[in-house]
Design a protein around this motif. Structure first.
Motif, PDB file in Angstrom:
ATOM      1  N   ARG A 215      35.268  33.174 -14.323  1.00 23.64           N
ATOM      2  CA  ARG A 215      35.841  32.073 -15.166  1.00 23.64           C
ATOM      3  C   ARG A 215      34.605  30.912 -14.929  1.00 23.64           C
ATOM      4  N   TRP A 216      33.505  31.190 -14.440  1.00 20.92           N
ATOM      5  CA  TRP A 216      32.549  30.224 -14.345  1.00 20.92           C
ATOM      6  C   TRP A 216      31.928  29.870 -15.697  1.00 20.92           C
ATOM      7  N   SER A 217      31.046  28.985 -15.685  1.00 18.60           N
ATOM      8  CA  SER A 217      30.340  28.583 -16.900  1.00 18.60           C
ATOM      9  C   SER A 217      28.896  28.048 -16.546  1.00 18.60           C
ATOM     10  N   VAL A 218      28.038  27.879 -17.836  1.00 23.18           N
ATOM     11  CA  VAL A 218      26.781  27.451 -17.421  1.00 23.18           C
ATOM     12  C   VAL A 218      26.734  25.916 -16.877  1.00 23.18           C
ATOM     13  N   ASP A 219      27.759  25.086 -17.510  1.00 23.66           N
ATOM     14  CA  ASP A 219      27.882  23.789 -17.074  1.00 23.66           C
ATOM     15  C   ASP A 219      28.204  23.417 -15.911  1.00 23.66           C
ATOM     16  N   ARG A 220      29.283  24.486 -15.237  1.00 26.06           N
ATOM     17  CA  ARG A 220      29.684  24.201 -14.056  1.00 26.06           C
ATOM     18  C   ARG A 220      28.647  24.815 -12.918  1.00 26.06           C
ATOM     19  N   ALA A 221      27.763  25.644 -13.414  1.00 23.40           N
ATOM     20  CA  ALA A 221      26.741  26.401 -12.427  1.00 23.40           C
ATOM     21  C   ALA A 221      25.801  25.185 -12.354  1.00 23.40           C
ATOM     22  N   LEU A 222      25.333  24.315 -13.310  1.00 21.80           N
ATOM     23  CA  LEU A 222      24.318  23.202 -13.588  1.00 21.80           C
ATOM     24  C   LEU A 222      24.988  21.856 -12.513  1.00 21.80           C
ATOM     25  N   ARG A 223      26.266  21.745 -12.571  1.00 19.59           N
ATOM     26  CA  ARG A 223      26.974  20.905 -11.423  1.00 19.59           C
ATOM     27  C   ARG A 223      26.888  21.384 -10.149  1.00 19.59           C
ATOM     28  N   VAL A 224      26.953  22.542  -9.827  1.00 16.11           N
ATOM     29  CA  VAL A 224      26.573  22.948  -8.595  1.00 16.11           C
ATOM     30  C   VAL A 224      25.420  22.740  -8.279  1.00 16.11           C
ATOM     31  N   ALA A 225      24.293  23.061  -9.077  1.00 18.44           N
ATOM     32  CA  ALA A 225      22.981  22.711  -8.903  1.00 18.44           C
ATOM     33  C   ALA A 225      22.737  21.028  -8.613  1.00 18.44           C
ATOM     34  N   ARG A 226      23.487  20.332  -9.293  1.00 16.52           N
ATOM     35  CA  ARG A 226      23.287  18.870  -9.239  1.00 16.52           C
ATOM     36  C   ARG A 226      23.666  18.388  -7.934  1.00 16.52           C
ATOM     37  N   TYR A 227      24.898  18.985  -7.395  1.00 20.43           N
ATOM     38  CA  TYR A 227      25.501  18.463  -6.369  1.00 20.43           C
ATOM     39  C   TYR A 227      24.874  18.733  -4.934  1.00 20.43           C
ATOM     40  N   LYS A 228      24.847  20.520  -5.192  1.00 18.29           N
ATOM     41  CA  LYS A 228      24.383  21.140  -3.767  1.00 18.29           C
ATOM     42  C   LYS A 228      22.819  20.931  -3.572  1.00 18.29           C
ATOM     43  N   THR A 229      22.179  20.753  -4.638  1.00 15.32           N
ATOM     44  CA  THR A 229      20.630  20.866  -4.448  1.00 15.32           C
ATOM     45  C   THR A 229      19.943  19.577  -4.860  1.00 15.32           C
ATOM     46  N   ALA A 230      20.296  19.162  -6.171  1.00 16.72           N
ATOM     47  CA  ALA A 230      19.462  17.939  -6.729  1.00 16.72           C
ATOM     48  C   ALA A 230      19.686  16.731  -5.995  1.00 16.72           C
ATOM     49  N   SER A 231      21.015  16.557  -5.569  1.00 18.26           N
ATOM     50  CA  SER A 231      21.355  15.235  -4.718  1.00 18.26           C
ATOM     51  C   SER A 231      20.707  15.363  -3.119  1.00 18.26           C
ATOM     52  N   TYR A 232      20.862  16.142  -2.574  1.00 14.70           N
ATOM     53  CA  TYR A 232      20.153  16.015  -1.303  1.00 14.70           C
ATOM     54  C   TYR A 232      18.885  16.613  -1.141  1.00 14.70           C
ATOM     55  N   THR A 233      18.221  17.219  -2.018  1.00 18.65           N
ATOM     56  CA  THR A 233      16.981  17.524  -2.173  1.00 18.65           C
ATOM     57  C   THR A 233      15.805  16.462  -2.442  1.00 18.65           C
ATOM     58  N   VAL A 234      16.083  15.851  -3.805  1.00 21.16           N
ATOM     59  CA  VAL A 234      15.442  15.017  -4.456  1.00 21.16           C
ATOM     60  C   VAL A 234      15.905  13.526  -4.693  1.00 21.16           C
ATOM     61  N   GLN A 235      17.086  13.670  -5.281  1.00 22.97           N
ATOM     62  CA  GLN A 235      17.600  12.459  -5.802  1.00 22.97           C
ATOM     63  C   GLN A 235      17.796  11.312  -4.519  1.00 22.97           C
ATOM     64  N   ARG A 236      18.746  11.832  -3.530  1.00 22.07           N
ATOM     65  CA  ARG A 236      19.287  10.986  -2.590  1.00 22.07           C
ATOM     66  C   ARG A 236      18.097  10.636  -1.619  1.00 22.07           C
ATOM     67  N   PRO A 237      17.360  11.578  -1.172  1.00 23.00           N
ATOM     68  CA  PRO A 237      16.385  11.152  -0.472  1.00 23.00           C
ATOM     69  C   PRO A 237      15.404  10.091  -1.070  1.00 23.00           C
ATOM     70  N   LEU A 238      14.854  10.180  -2.390  1.00 26.56           N
ATOM     71  CA  LEU A 238      14.433   9.132  -2.971  1.00 26.56           C
ATOM     72  C   LEU A 238      15.157   7.558  -2.869  1.00 26.56           C
ATOM     73  N   LEU A 239      16.429   7.701  -3.189  1.00 24.68           N
ATOM     74  CA  LEU A 239      17.085   6.670  -2.889  1.00 24.68           C
ATOM     75  C   LEU A 239      17.131   6.016  -1.391  1.00 24.68           C
ATOM     76  N   PHE A 240      17.391   7.016  -0.725  1.00 26.72           N
ATOM     77  CA  PHE A 240      17.258   6.910   0.790  1.00 26.72           C
ATOM     78  C   PHE A 240      15.997   5.947   1.223  1.00 26.72           C
ATOM     79  N   GLY A 241      14.983   6.447   0.675  1.00 33.39           N
ATOM     80  CA  GLY A 241      13.532   5.928   0.765  1.00 33.39           C
ATOM     81  C   GLY A 241      13.465   4.631   0.261  1.00 33.39           C
ATOM     82  N   ALA A 242      14.284   4.145  -0.841  1.00 35.83           N
ATOM     83  CA  ALA A 242      14.186   2.980  -1.558  1.00 35.83           C
ATOM     84  C   ALA A 242      15.119   1.944  -0.654  1.00 35.83           C
TER      85      ALA A 242
END
Length: 384
Positions: A215-242
């Motif tokens: 019952r999963w979907s592409v949109d939900r898989a992208l949401r996982v990518a956004r929060y599991k990886t994008a947030s703590y790999t790139v986005q939040r570290p950049l903001l952390f530095g700022a």
């Protein structure tokens, strides 16, 4: 601008006007990364020596446990999160600010990363990481070698959870050593806490997806990518530095970092999806095909099911049923035949373009702009 090594001041400057992947910028970025990794690793090694010694005073066994945690922190890795945090900081402060005061904060992100990796490996039952046994597997082997009673696997998983927990505490302790004004450090801590919350949210969705893949979907898989990886790999570290640099939440640079970080972070995970199926284990340090073997509902697999013909879709239902190397290789070929690989490659390219557009109008140190432009490519076009 300064041309000192990290221990003294800032990192060497990148020449302007990059013209492509093979130009001098790529070589200089490699040197930047090498110097920053050395500075972060030295900071971690000094900090962990003291921490391990303190725990060894409680009990000799605690010293061994703490040494295991230390060894997993220092076992290599690309130090991606401290790198993005550095450029987030550098983009805001320019090239004249000294690096040592913020090095503990940058290095703390690597302790947080170790926490996430160790726990993730337990949840995924992964056996290798960076070409060596995962923490829970290594600890189970220690249990057997010591001739202890009980289930070695249970012991390994339980102690690995504690290893991850200890790394989380260590991250907090090291972050507190950053030599920045208290009010600023409190702001940094707010960003750091949000990064941890989003990581847990993404990890939960990842676990849930494996148990509800039908019952999963592409949109939900992208949401996982956004929060599991994008947030703590790139986005939040950049903001952390700022925030380490004193940027406020309403700063235009923070908005640029937010858009850039989300796009590059998602592209980073999409590349991981491809490497998880088609990567060379000798390079990635992990077995190929595990995502297909477990049926993990990645964007790649969800797209393959969406694009598949009825007969291909029936064949793709075998994903998650285990199988040997030949069966997994057949599934990998089938996924490619649906056009999903090409679609994911386009998604990666679109996100990199989006990220670079976010930097175009940002008021940012020019060296940092060039570095982030290069990192958008190196972080998303890689073999490991």
């Amino acid at each position: 601008m300064a041309n000192d090594a990290p221990a003294g001041n800032t990192l060497r400057d990148v020449p302007a006007n990059p013209s492509g992947r093979d130009d001098p910028v790529r070589a200089v970025l490699t040197a930047y990364t090498r110097e920053l990794v050395t500075a972060v690793d030295d900071t971690l090694a000094d900090f962990l020596t003291t921490e391990v010694d303190a725990l060894a005073e409680i009990d000799a066994a605690m010293g061994g446990f703490a040494a295991t945690a230390r060894d997993h922190v220092l076992a290599g890795g690309k130090r991606v999160r401290p790198t993005f945090a550095y450029w987030g900081w550098r983009g805001a402060v320019g090239g004249s600010e000294p690096l040592p005061p913020v090095l503990p904060a940058l290095a703390a992100l690597e302790l947080l990363h170790t926490f996430a990796l160790v726990h993730d490996d337990v949840m995924d039952a992964s056996t290798t990481r960076r070409g060596r046994p995962t923490a829970h597997v290594a600890l189970a082997a220690q249990h057997v070698a010591a001739g202890r009673r009980g289930d070695p696997r249970r012991f390994g998983e339980a102690v690995a959870v504690l290893v991850g927990d200890l790394c989380m505490v260590w991250a907090d302790r090291l972050l507190a050593r950053a030599a920045v004004p208290p009010a600023r450090l409190l702001d940094v801590r707010g960003c750091y806490d949000q990064m941890r919350v989003e990581t847990v949210a993404g990890q939960y969705l990842d676990v849930l997806g494996e148990s509800d893949a039908a019952r999963w979907s592409v949109d939900r898989a992208l949401r996982v990518a956004r929060y599991k990886t994008a947030s703590y790999t790139v986005q939040r570290p950049l903001l952390f530095g700022a925030h380490l640099a004193g940027a406020g939440s309403d700063d235009a640079l923070v908005a640029a970092y937010t858009h850039y970080g989300r796009a590059v972070g998602e592209a980073f995970q999409l590349r991981d999806d491809l490497l998880g199926v088609y990567g060379d284990p000798a390079t990635t340090g992990k077995p190929a095909g595990d995502d297909l073997r477990t049926g993990k509902p990645t964007v790649l697999l969800m797209l393959a099911r969406q694009l598949a013909t009825p007969s291909q879709r029936r064949a793709l239902e075998r994903a998650g049923a285990g199988g040997g190397d030949r069966e997994i290789a057949g599934l990998a070929e089938l996924v490619a035949d649906t056009g999903a690989v090409e679609r994911v490659e386009r998604m990666i390219a679109d996100r990199v373009a989006e990220a670079l557009a976010a930097l175009d109008d940002a008021s940012i140190d020019e060296t940092a702009r060039i570095a982030l432009t290069g990192l958008a490519g190196t972080a998303t076009d890689r073999r490991a």
